[in-house]
Design a protein around this motif. Sequence first.
Motif, short mmCIF file in Angstrom:
data_model
loop_
_atom_site.label_atom_id
_atom_site.label_comp_id
_atom_site.label_asym_id
_atom_site.label_seq_id
_atom_site.Cartn_x
_atom_site.Cartn_y
_atom_site.Cartn_z
N ARG A 29 -16.52 2.13 1.32
CA ARG A 29 -17.40 2.57 0.26
C ARG A 29 -18.66 3.20 0.84
NH1 ARG A 29 -18.48 -2.48 -3.29
NH2 ARG A 29 -19.85 -1.05 -4.44
N ASP A 30 -19.26 4.07 0.05
CA ASP A 30 -20.52 4.70 0.38
C ASP A 30 -21.44 4.46 -0.81
OD1 ASP A 30 -22.69 6.38 0.84
OD2 ASP A 30 -21.48 8.00 1.66
N ASN A 31 -22.30 3.48 -0.71
CA ASN A 31 -23.14 3.11 -1.85
C ASN A 31 -24.17 4.18 -2.18
OD1 ASN A 31 -21.84 0.68 -2.40
ND2 ASN A 31 -23.15 -0.50 -1.04
N ALA A 32 -24.54 4.97 -1.19
CA ALA A 32 -25.48 6.07 -1.46
C ALA A 32 -24.84 7.09 -2.40
CB ALA A 32 -25.89 6.73 -0.16
N LYS A 33 -23.52 7.22 -2.32
CA LYS A 33 -22.79 8.14 -3.18
C LYS A 33 -22.13 7.42 -4.35
CE LYS A 33 -21.78 11.42 0.53
NZ LYS A 33 -20.72 12.13 1.29
N ASN A 34 -22.30 6.10 -4.42
CA ASN A 34 -21.69 5.32 -5.50
C ASN A 34 -20.19 5.57 -5.57
OD1 ASN A 34 -22.57 3.29 -7.21
ND2 ASN A 34 -22.89 4.64 -8.95
N THR A 35 -19.57 5.60 -4.39
CA THR A 35 -18.16 5.97 -4.29
C THR A 35 -17.40 4.99 -3.40
OG1 THR A 35 -18.68 8.32 -4.59
CG2 THR A 35 -16.55 7.80 -3.61
N VAL A 36 -16.18 4.68 -3.80
CA VAL A 36 -15.29 3.87 -2.98
C VAL A 36 -14.07 4.71 -2.63
CG1 VAL A 36 -14.11 2.86 -4.98
CG2 VAL A 36 -14.12 1.64 -2.80
N TYR A 37 -13.52 4.48 -1.45
CA TYR A 37 -12.41 5.27 -0.95
C TYR A 37 -11.22 4.39 -0.62
CZ TYR A 37 -16.31 8.47 -0.16
OH TYR A 37 -17.43 9.25 -0.31
N LEU A 38 -10.06 5.00 -0.63
CA LEU A 38 -8.85 4.32 -0.17
C LEU A 38 -8.10 5.30 0.72
CD1 LEU A 38 -7.22 1.67 -0.39
CD2 LEU A 38 -5.81 2.83 -2.12
N GLN A 39 -8.17 5.05 2.02
CA GLN A 39 -7.43 5.85 2.98
C GLN A 39 -6.03 5.27 3.09
OE1 GLN A 39 -8.20 8.63 4.99
NE2 GLN A 39 -6.04 8.52 5.56
N MET A 40 -5.03 6.10 2.80
CA MET A 40 -3.65 5.64 2.79
C MET A 40 -2.86 6.38 3.86
SD MET A 40 -3.01 5.41 -1.33
CE MET A 40 -3.02 7.19 -1.53
N ASN A 41 -2.36 5.65 4.84
CA ASN A 41 -1.57 6.22 5.93
C ASN A 41 -0.14 5.67 5.89
OD1 ASN A 41 -3.91 7.52 6.95
ND2 ASN A 41 -4.45 5.70 8.13
N SER A 42 0.73 6.33 6.59
CA SER A 42 2.14 5.90 6.68
C SER A 42 2.71 5.62 5.30
CB SER A 42 2.24 4.64 7.57
OG SER A 42 1.73 4.88 8.85
N LEU A 43 2.51 6.55 4.41
CA LEU A 43 2.93 6.36 3.03
C LEU A 43 4.45 6.27 2.91
CD1 LEU A 43 0.32 8.65 1.32
CD2 LEU A 43 0.70 6.25 0.76
N LYS A 44 4.88 5.45 1.97
CA LYS A 44 6.30 5.23 1.72
C LYS A 44 6.61 5.62 0.28
CE LYS A 44 6.05 1.06 4.62
NZ LYS A 44 6.29 -0.41 4.65
N PRO A 45 7.85 5.95 -0.01
CA PRO A 45 8.20 6.28 -1.41
C PRO A 45 7.83 5.17 -2.38
CG PRO A 45 9.94 6.97 0.06
CD PRO A 45 8.96 6.20 0.91
N GLU A 46 7.89 3.92 -1.95
CA GLU A 46 7.53 2.81 -2.84
C GLU A 46 6.03 2.72 -3.11
OE1 GLU A 46 9.37 2.68 -0.03
OE2 GLU A 46 9.02 0.79 1.06
N ASP A 47 5.23 3.54 -2.45
CA ASP A 47 3.80 3.62 -2.75
C ASP A 47 3.53 4.53 -3.95
OD1 ASP A 47 3.17 3.63 0.78
OD2 ASP A 47 2.92 1.94 -0.61
N THR A 48 4.55 5.19 -4.43
CA THR A 48 4.39 6.08 -5.59
C THR A 48 3.93 5.28 -6.80
OG1 THR A 48 6.06 7.64 -4.82
CG2 THR A 48 5.61 7.59 -7.19
N ALA A 49 2.80 5.70 -7.37
CA ALA A 49 2.22 4.97 -8.50
C ALA A 49 0.97 5.72 -8.97
CB ALA A 49 1.84 3.55 -8.09
#
Length: 120
Positions: free
Chosen positions: A70-90
Motif C-alpha cells: 500500500r501507498d498511504n500517500a496515494k490512498n492506494t493498495v496494490y496486489l502484485q500477482m505473479n505465476s498466475l494460474k487459470p484457477e486465479d480467474t475471478a
Amino acid sequence: QLQASGGGLVQAGGSLTLSCAASGRTFSSYVMGWFRQAAGKERKFVAAITGSGGSTLYADFVKGRFTISRDNAKNTVYLQMNSLKPEDTAVYYCAVRPYLVIATTDYHYWGQGTLVTVSS
C-alpha cells in the motif's frame, strides 16, 4: 469510494498488478484487503495488509505468488500477482476492514471489482 483497476487477460505464468484507490476519505489507519469471486462460486479472501503496511496476511492458495502493498500517500493498495494460474480467474475486489487488527473477516466499503482472466 474504492476503485479497483488493473485486471485483464493474461496467459498462465504471467503477471498482473491490481490497484485499489480510495477516494472521499482516508483509510490509512485501517486494514485493507483483496478478495476474489470466481463465476458461480463464493467470494474468498486473498490478502490483507495493516494500515502501516507492517503486517500482511495471505490465503494459502496465493502464498509465494501474490504480494499486497500500500501507498498511504496515494490512498492506494496494490496486489502484485505473479505465476498466475487459470484457477486465479475471478473478479477481484478490494475492501476495508475498519479495525487495526488484521483478519480475513469483517470487511466493509467494497469496491466494484476488476476482472482477471488467466488463459491456459
